[in-house]
Scaffold this motif. Sequence first.
Motif, PDB file in Angstrom:
ATOM      1  N   ILE A 160       0.786  -1.362   0.016  1.00  0.00           N
ATOM      2  CA  ILE A 160       0.023  -0.113  -0.043  1.00  0.00           C
ATOM      3  C   ILE A 160       0.869   1.229  -0.069  1.00  0.00           C
ATOM      4  O   ILE A 160       0.415   2.481  -0.444  1.00  0.00           O
ATOM      5  CB  ILE A 160      -1.006   0.037   1.225  1.00  0.00           C
ATOM      6  CG1 ILE A 160      -2.045   0.775   1.095  1.00  0.00           C
ATOM      7  CG2 ILE A 160      -0.150   0.221   2.242  1.00  0.00           C
ATOM      8  CD1 ILE A 160      -3.187   1.034   1.897  1.00  0.00           C
ATOM      9  N   ASP A 161       1.957   1.261   0.517  1.00  0.00           N
ATOM     10  CA  ASP A 161       3.078   2.330   0.436  1.00  0.00           C
ATOM     11  C   ASP A 161       3.689   2.548  -0.960  1.00  0.00           C
ATOM     12  O   ASP A 161       4.164   3.469  -1.114  1.00  0.00           O
ATOM     13  CB  ASP A 161       4.218   1.881   1.452  1.00  0.00           C
ATOM     14  CG  ASP A 161       3.520   2.006   2.831  1.00  0.00           C
ATOM     15  OD1 ASP A 161       2.454   2.420   3.163  1.00  0.00           O
ATOM     16  OD2 ASP A 161       4.103   1.239   3.641  1.00  0.00           O
ATOM     17  N   VAL A 162       3.619   1.347  -1.848  1.00  0.00           N
ATOM     18  CA  VAL A 162       4.227   1.659  -3.055  1.00  0.00           C
ATOM     19  C   VAL A 162       3.361   2.679  -3.778  1.00  0.00           C
ATOM     20  O   VAL A 162       2.141   2.682  -3.970  1.00  0.00           O
ATOM     21  CB  VAL A 162       4.294   0.311  -3.709  1.00  0.00           C
ATOM     22  CG1 VAL A 162       5.094   0.639  -5.153  1.00  0.00           C
ATOM     23  CG2 VAL A 162       5.289  -0.425  -2.717  1.00  0.00           C
ATOM     24  N   LEU A 163       3.823   3.668  -4.442  1.00  0.00           N
ATOM     25  CA  LEU A 163       3.417   4.673  -5.351  1.00  0.00           C
ATOM     26  C   LEU A 163       3.338   4.148  -6.892  1.00  0.00           C
ATOM     27  O   LEU A 163       4.117   3.827  -7.560  1.00  0.00           O
ATOM     28  CB  LEU A 163       4.252   5.955  -5.375  1.00  0.00           C
ATOM     29  CG  LEU A 163       3.674   7.127  -6.035  1.00  0.00           C
ATOM     30  CD1 LEU A 163       2.151   7.500  -5.445  1.00  0.00           C
ATOM     31  CD2 LEU A 163       4.656   8.455  -6.144  1.00  0.00           C
ATOM     32  N   GLN A 213       1.400  -3.104  -8.892  1.00  0.00           N
ATOM     33  CA  GLN A 213       1.016  -4.598  -9.689  1.00  0.00           C
ATOM     34  C   GLN A 213       2.282  -5.202 -10.166  1.00  0.00           C
ATOM     35  O   GLN A 213       2.439  -6.525  -9.912  1.00  0.00           O
ATOM     36  CB  GLN A 213       0.327  -4.134 -10.787  1.00  0.00           C
ATOM     37  CG  GLN A 213      -1.173  -3.638 -10.485  1.00  0.00           C
ATOM     38  CD  GLN A 213      -1.122  -2.169 -10.238  1.00  0.00           C
ATOM     39  OE1 GLN A 213      -0.248  -1.443 -10.306  1.00  0.00           O
ATOM     40  NE2 GLN A 213      -2.093  -1.751 -10.048  1.00  0.00           N
ATOM     41  N   LYS A 214       3.383  -4.476 -10.473  1.00  0.00           N
ATOM     42  CA  LYS A 214       4.327  -5.246 -10.848  1.00  0.00           C
ATOM     43  C   LYS A 214       5.124  -5.890  -9.473  1.00  0.00           C
ATOM     44  O   LYS A 214       5.680  -6.991  -9.885  1.00  0.00           O
ATOM     45  CB  LYS A 214       5.318  -4.182 -11.622  1.00  0.00           C
ATOM     46  CG  LYS A 214       6.533  -4.791 -11.951  1.00  0.00           C
ATOM     47  CD  LYS A 214       6.572  -5.623 -13.006  1.00  0.00           C
ATOM     48  CE  LYS A 214       7.779  -6.604 -13.608  1.00  0.00           C
ATOM     49  NZ  LYS A 214       7.763  -7.573 -14.647  1.00  0.00           N
ATOM     50  N   LEU A 215       5.080  -5.112  -8.361  1.00  0.00           N
ATOM     51  CA  LEU A 215       5.966  -5.564  -7.330  1.00  0.00           C
ATOM     52  C   LEU A 215       5.025  -6.855  -6.773  1.00  0.00           C
ATOM     53  O   LEU A 215       5.711  -7.926  -6.226  1.00  0.00           O
ATOM     54  CB  LEU A 215       6.187  -4.589  -6.233  1.00  0.00           C
ATOM     55  CG  LEU A 215       7.285  -3.533  -6.625  1.00  0.00           C
ATOM     56  CD1 LEU A 215       7.125  -2.526  -5.411  1.00  0.00           C
ATOM     57  CD2 LEU A 215       8.502  -4.336  -6.833  1.00  0.00           C
ATOM     58  N   VAL A 216       3.751  -6.611  -6.913  1.00  0.00           N
ATOM     59  CA  VAL A 216       2.994  -8.063  -6.180  1.00  0.00           C
ATOM     60  C   VAL A 216       3.248  -9.053  -7.396  1.00  0.00           C
ATOM     61  O   VAL A 216       3.331 -10.100  -7.006  1.00  0.00           O
ATOM     62  CB  VAL A 216       1.481  -7.616  -6.721  1.00  0.00           C
ATOM     63  CG1 VAL A 216       0.577  -8.665  -6.459  1.00  0.00           C
ATOM     64  CG2 VAL A 216       1.120  -6.466  -5.406  1.00  0.00           C
ATOM     65  N   GLU A 217       3.137  -8.918  -8.558  1.00  0.00           N
ATOM     66  CA  GLU A 217       3.703  -9.924  -9.593  1.00  0.00           C
ATOM     67  C   GLU A 217       5.156 -10.682  -9.202  1.00  0.00           C
ATOM     68  O   GLU A 217       5.256 -12.003  -9.095  1.00  0.00           O
ATOM     69  CB  GLU A 217       3.846  -9.495 -11.041  1.00  0.00           C
ATOM     70  CG  GLU A 217       4.127 -10.620 -12.046  1.00  0.00           C
ATOM     71  CD  GLU A 217       4.405 -10.000 -13.378  1.00  0.00           C
ATOM     72  OE1 GLU A 217       5.070 -10.404 -14.155  1.00  0.00           O
ATOM     73  OE2 GLU A 217       3.591  -8.766 -13.526  1.00  0.00           O
ATOM     74  N   LEU A 218       5.964  -9.787  -8.802  1.00  0.00           N
ATOM     75  CA  LEU A 218       7.491 -10.070  -8.454  1.00  0.00           C
ATOM     76  C   LEU A 218       7.362 -11.086  -7.229  1.00  0.00           C
ATOM     77  O   LEU A 218       7.986 -12.151  -7.145  1.00  0.00           O
ATOM     78  CB  LEU A 218       8.129  -8.996  -8.270  1.00  0.00           C
ATOM     79  CG  LEU A 218       9.604  -9.337  -7.793  1.00  0.00           C
ATOM     80  CD1 LEU A 218      10.357  -9.922  -8.676  1.00  0.00           C
ATOM     81  CD2 LEU A 218      10.298  -7.928  -7.266  1.00  0.00           C
ATOM     82  N   PHE A 278      11.487   1.434  -7.691  1.00  0.00           N
ATOM     83  CA  PHE A 278      10.286   1.882  -7.380  1.00  0.00           C
ATOM     84  C   PHE A 278       9.923   2.742  -6.394  1.00  0.00           C
ATOM     85  O   PHE A 278      11.096   3.236  -5.535  1.00  0.00           O
ATOM     86  CB  PHE A 278       9.526   0.322  -6.793  1.00  0.00           C
ATOM     87  CG  PHE A 278       9.762  -0.020  -5.318  1.00  0.00           C
ATOM     88  CD1 PHE A 278       9.341   0.522  -4.361  1.00  0.00           C
ATOM     89  CD2 PHE A 278      11.176  -1.093  -5.421  1.00  0.00           C
ATOM     90  CE1 PHE A 278       9.787  -0.308  -3.168  1.00  0.00           C
ATOM     91  CE2 PHE A 278      11.607  -1.425  -4.256  1.00  0.00           C
ATOM     92  CZ  PHE A 278      11.088  -1.219  -2.943  1.00  0.00           C
ATOM     93  N   LEU A 279       9.072   3.394  -6.390  1.00  0.00           N
ATOM     94  CA  LEU A 279       8.652   4.562  -5.461  1.00  0.00           C
ATOM     95  C   LEU A 279       7.630   4.356  -4.371  1.00  0.00           C
ATOM     96  O   LEU A 279       6.656   3.669  -4.555  1.00  0.00           O
ATOM     97  CB  LEU A 279       8.084   5.738  -6.084  1.00  0.00           C
ATOM     98  CG  LEU A 279       9.051   6.317  -7.462  1.00  0.00           C
ATOM     99  CD1 LEU A 279       8.195   7.467  -8.513  1.00  0.00           C
ATOM    100  CD2 LEU A 279      10.142   6.811  -6.984  1.00  0.00           C
ATOM    101  N   ILE A 280       7.930   4.760  -3.169  1.00  0.00           N
ATOM    102  CA  ILE A 280       7.353   4.887  -2.084  1.00  0.00           C
ATOM    103  C   ILE A 280       6.608   6.056  -1.657  1.00  0.00           C
ATOM    104  O   ILE A 280       7.356   7.092  -1.772  1.00  0.00           O
ATOM    105  CB  ILE A 280       7.649   3.844  -0.842  1.00  0.00           C
ATOM    106  CG1 ILE A 280       9.024   4.534  -0.367  1.00  0.00           C
ATOM    107  CG2 ILE A 280       7.806   2.492  -1.243  1.00  0.00           C
ATOM    108  CD1 ILE A 280       9.542   4.068   0.849  1.00  0.00           C
ATOM    109  N   ALA A 281       5.538   6.423  -1.151  1.00  0.00           N
ATOM    110  CA  ALA A 281       5.196   7.588  -0.484  1.00  0.00           C
ATOM    111  C   ALA A 281       4.555   7.349   1.012  1.00  0.00           C
ATOM    112  O   ALA A 281       3.721   6.679   1.046  1.00  0.00           O
ATOM    113  CB  ALA A 281       3.961   8.150  -1.290  1.00  0.00           C
TER     114      ALA A 281
END
Length: 309
Positions: free
Chosen positions: A160-163, A193-198, A243-246
Amino acid sequence: MDDETKNNGIVTAVRALVEDYAKAKIETLSGAGASAPFAMMPGAGPVVVPASAFDAYRTQPRFRHGTAAMLSLDSLIDHTNRFKDDGSMLFADDNRDAPSIMSVLDYHPAGEALTTAPRFGKHRATFSFPLSDEWKAWTEFNKTALKMAAFAEFVEERIIDVLHLIPEEDELSHDLQKFISACGGEAIIATPQKLVELSRGLKVNESSVIKEVVNLATGEGQILFSSEHSDSNGQPLRVPSLFLIAIPVFRNGPLYRLAARLRYRKTAEGILFWYDLWRADRVFDHAFKEGCERAQVETELPLLFGKPE
């Protein structure tokens, strides 16, 4: 009168004389803004009575003292404005593990010691900036190499923190834009979505054998797995490099955007993954400075970085 009776009379007289001389007398002493009864011994000489001995008899304290622990910056500002005067000061401690700000309400007035009266500096208020759960989670595992399963669980827990960066809509700082451009541009940034796939791919292949690891010129990596349970070739798993986080730095604070470089290394026990937050120190300093500037503006007091004497 025999000698024994005579001696008893002398002893009785001496005892009476000693008891009368040593008998304490109740005297009322005044000082330090109060009056209080004290037992005084005749012939005991000068007696030094501490000012604290009068405290129980005062109708009000001699001066304000104590340290109020505030739970929000708003409360620190309100408390400071309630009691401040021309000599009050703010002190900020930028310790990244325990950042805080303190107001010393009865601080020494400005000027030379010969022309200004010093003060106690014992009336204070403090606020310890509480680090957010998000900040603590991401900084705790920053640069920490994890096995595939552990890293996948962390990614899913904090997804949820990933932007999801929207081009031309999301505003990034100038430094962050320069960093992304230097790394290959926005095309290399992974979406949530890409990180979830990873992470799911890592879980599926947790018990697989690593066949090949290739770094591509695009900045992505490919990990090729071969299954232990079949002879078929595994599918390549693309690994983004950024990747970016907020996340907020402080609890209930504004969100700050950070870049995280994704890294991995092949070892005898498998592939280890980790991320490297880019210039998290500058993000912390910026958030802390904003809080300090707000306190300074809303209290109209000078601020120093350090601790009071």
